[in-house]
Design a protein around this motif. Sequence first.
Motif, short mmCIF file in Angstrom:
data_model
loop_
_atom_site.label_atom_id
_atom_site.label_comp_id
_atom_site.label_asym_id
_atom_site.label_seq_id
_atom_site.Cartn_x
_atom_site.Cartn_y
_atom_site.Cartn_z
N GLN A 1 68.50 39.20 60.59
CA GLN A 1 67.99 38.79 61.90
C GLN A 1 66.47 38.91 61.96
O GLN A 1 65.79 38.05 62.53
CB GLN A 1 68.61 39.64 63.02
N GLY B 1 70.92 54.07 54.81
CA GLY B 1 71.02 52.62 54.68
C GLY B 1 69.68 51.90 54.76
O GLY B 1 69.65 50.67 54.79
N GLU C 1 73.19 39.66 52.43
CA GLU C 1 73.73 40.17 53.68
C GLU C 1 73.02 41.47 54.08
O GLU C 1 72.45 42.16 53.23
CB GLU C 1 75.23 40.42 53.55
N GLY C 2 73.10 41.78 55.33
CA GLY C 2 72.54 43.01 55.85
C GLY C 2 72.89 43.14 57.31
O GLY C 2 73.44 42.20 57.91
N THR C 3 72.57 44.28 57.87
CA THR C 3 72.88 44.47 59.29
C THR C 3 71.71 44.07 60.18
O THR C 3 71.89 43.45 61.21
CB THR C 3 73.24 45.95 59.57
N ILE C 4 70.51 44.40 59.75
CA ILE C 4 69.32 44.15 60.57
C ILE C 4 68.39 43.12 59.92
O ILE C 4 67.86 42.23 60.59
CB ILE C 4 68.55 45.47 60.81
N CYS D 1 61.63 51.05 60.14
CA CYS D 1 62.87 51.41 59.43
C CYS D 1 62.60 52.07 58.08
O CYS D 1 63.32 52.96 57.67
CB CYS D 1 63.73 50.17 59.21
#
Length: 105
Positions: A85, A54, A79-82, A42
């Motif tokens: 996890q 992002g 917080e985050g999208t990936i 990423c």
Amino acid sequence: MKSALLLGAILSLITASGFSQAQSADATKLYHRSLAATCANCHGTDGKGVVDGGMPLINNLTSEQMLTQLKAFKSGAREGTIMPQLAKGYSDEQLEIIANQLGKK
């Protein structure tokens, strides 16, 4: 004759032990580098990320700053999208290794 054989056996053990330690150190380095390499998917191999996409720049962080961020993702404080996890999939020790590999010293 017996002493020559005994000396040969001792030298073989010493050589094998040194070789084994070198292999172990190489394996540890490879393990640490492979953990950090997963971030390149990423953030790119240079850690510049794709800021507009992002994926933030990470090559400007110290090891300590990076570890703080990784732990925040893992705990849910950040917080985050990936990343939340992904961070949850690593042990605290693995996160520390990643931070030490990638962070500025």
